[in-house]
Design an enzyme around this catalytic site. Structure first.
Site: not given
Ligand code: R5P
Length: 292
Positions: A184, A218
């Site tokens: 990022k 994410t």
């Molecule tokens: C974060 O540290 C994890 O590795 C995942 O990237 C995260 O939990 C994904 O969450 P979400 O699908 O809600 O973005």
């Protein structure tokens, strides 16, 4: 040797029993009208090595695990191993603010009672094993995910951030391709650019690997950026597919070619089985016995 399946982990338990030539225990799990759980194990587990397999998500499966352990313990088995394909609460693994419960520790302590060994699959952080009051090990679904991706001609494997790049690195090593992570960069107060740190993705087949997909935020962000930068195919893979709410829609409409998860949480995206890695971890770390 017996494998006792909780109701959240039938796929893992069935395939694990096959992998290690164990019997699958006869177990009844049902709910009373008020929602409380009832467990009865009918197989005789006396003097047996017993492997309980149960994902502890959502919360009701924590209670079910406790009841299964109680039923198993009363048979006086030789050894009780608890395999947790997806260990919930793992992301609250420390106090982010004063006064918070360390949920990963609290649940681990409850689950440790009367268990000889715990095995977790891709916990959010490996140090979670230290929260159990008994020996705890980890294994990873990554080799199985990499096997699934083998015929997809992936050019680059990406980690969605630089937090846990080892998954991308390991997958790329098995596939014999490049890996990178998404970085990022803040361009202005309003604009944050996300792009691979070193590798050009244009016209390439990309796999993005994470431990968990929860809301899909994410992955959707990663996919849309990679798509904008010209990737020709984007495979999205994770060990634990929680897929909360609109997660699948978000990732698909961002431009993912395919979404892949394992059977640690069973869904129509569970295309990869984790049992072979669990069996191998049991052989290597826990039993060290010839008969598995
Ligand atoms: C974060 O540290 C994890 O590795 C995942 O990237 C995260 O939990 C994904 O969450 P979400 O699908 O809600 O973005």
């Amino acid at each position: 040797m017996f494998v006792v399946s909780g109701s959240a982990s039938r796929s893992v338990a069935t395939h694990l029993a096959r992998e290690i030539s164990a019997d699958l225990a006869d177990i009844e799990v049902r709910r009373f009208k008020d929602g409380e759980c009832y467990v009865r194990v009918r197989s005789n587990l006396e003097n047996e090595d017993v492997i309980i397999v149960q994902t502890t998500y959502p919360d009701e499966n924590i209670i079910e695990t406790i009841l299964i352990r109680d039923a198993v313990r009363d048979f006086n088995p030789n050894k009780i191993i608890l395999v947790i394909p997806y260990y919930g609460y793992a992301r609250q693994d420390r106090k982010f603010q004063d006064g918070e419960a360390v949920s990963a520790r609290a649940i681990a302590e409850i689950l440790s009672t009367d268990i000889d060994t715990v095995l977790l699959v891709d916990p959010h952080k490996d140090h979670i094993t230290e929260f159990f009051k008994t020996k705890a090990f980890v294994c990873s679904a990554i080799p199985e995910i990499a096997k699934y991706l083998m015929n997809k001609n992936v050019d680059v494997v990406l980690a969605p951030d630089k937090g846990a790049t080892w998954r991308a690195e390991k997958t790329a090593e098995i596939l014999g391709c490049k890996w990178d992570f998404l970085e990022k960069t803040r361009i202005s107060d309003e604009i944050v650019e996300i792009k691979p740190k070193n590798v050009d993705v244009s016209d390439r087949a990309i796999a993005i690997i994470d431990d968990i997909i929860s809301t899909g935020g994410t992955m959707a962000k990663a996919v849309s950026e990679i798509k904008r930068q010209g990737a020709k195919e984007i495979y999205v893979a994770c060990t634990h597919g929680l897929f909360i709410g609109e997660a699948i829609n978000k990732i698909t409409s961002a431009g993912a070619t395919e979404i892949i998860s394992t059977d640690t949480i069973e869904s129509s995206f569970s295309k990869v089985r984790v049992a072979p890695q669990i069996a191998s971890a049991l052989r290597d770390s826990i039993f060290k016995l010839n008969y598995i």
